[in-house]
Design an enzyme around this catalytic site. Sequence first.
Site, PDB file in Angstrom:
ATOM      1  CG  HIS A 121     -15.161 -72.243 -29.292  1.00 55.14           C
ATOM      2  ND1 HIS A 121     -14.925 -73.042 -30.386  1.00 55.14           N
ATOM      3  CD2 HIS A 121     -13.951 -72.039 -28.722  1.00 55.14           C
ATOM      4  CE1 HIS A 121     -13.640 -73.296 -30.480  1.00 55.14           C
ATOM      5  NE2 HIS A 121     -13.012 -72.706 -29.477  1.00 55.14           N
ATOM      6  CG  ASP A 122     -17.980 -73.951 -32.373  1.00 58.73           C
ATOM      7  OD1 ASP A 122     -18.927 -73.493 -33.038  1.00 58.73           O
ATOM      8  OD2 ASP A 122     -16.869 -73.370 -32.289  1.00 58.73           O
ATOM      9  N   GLY A 139     -13.263 -76.548 -26.877  1.00 55.83           N
ATOM     10  CA  GLY A 139     -14.168 -76.312 -27.988  1.00 55.83           C
ATOM     11  C   GLY A 139     -14.494 -77.565 -28.782  1.00 55.83           C
TER      12      GLY A 139
END
Length: 262
Positions: A121-122, A139
């Site tokens: 994520h991100d 992440g």
Amino acid sequence: MSRIHPTAIVEPGAQIDDTVEIGPYAIVGAHVTIGARTTVGSHSVIEGHTTLGEDNHIGHFASIGGRPQDMKYKGEPTKLAIGNRNTIREFTTIHTGTVQDTGTTTLGDDNWIMAYVHVGHDCQIGNNVILSSNAQMAGHVLIGDHAIVGGMSGVHQFVRIGAHSMLGGASALVQDVPPFVIAAGNKAEPHGINVEGLRRRGFSADAISALRSAYRLLYKNGLSLEEAKVQLRELASAGGDGDEAVREFVDFVESSQRGIIR
């Protein structure tokens, strides 16, 4: 003739260009947008608030747009944005972002993502990046244009990998890799400038020489980091062909939050 296999499931609300090809048993969620001439391999799942541009190739059994593996995630409608002409091979996982960051995981254009890669994520992946098989991005990882991550490598969360750099296979990376640098090992250490890669991309001999000088200042001259930064700034204003590249190098070093590999 339809380009969507009769066993595939495309949920109502998905925006699929007429030229998209979707293979057997693939699943496309209601909030997905897929651009022209993209192909989706059999058994792949594309879900979440995910946008894919044009001419992407998704291999079999890929999982694109899944929920972030973050215990703080509470179901917010975060996003995944993928550009154009990317190859994403079998069993790759790419997750949406979190509200603790920008809320969007991004993958630029012309990237080559090999089998079993994980993009957490991100993450913000640039253009013309190669992620070799089994490379694992935690992440919030940022990867610059033309960078290469070797197979079986693990990248710690919030780490940055600079443009035109190269991380060797089976490496463990816990701090930032400056642009143009080769790194490898567990834990990853610097191993010079990515000379061959720079030559292939048209960097001049003078620019490569300037980057080698910058590398020596940072890693070979026994200087403290603060002393090296001062001399790197002087080198970046020498008036030569390599000034822009050296400025990119020192800007990256000065903006590092986790620290650079040493």
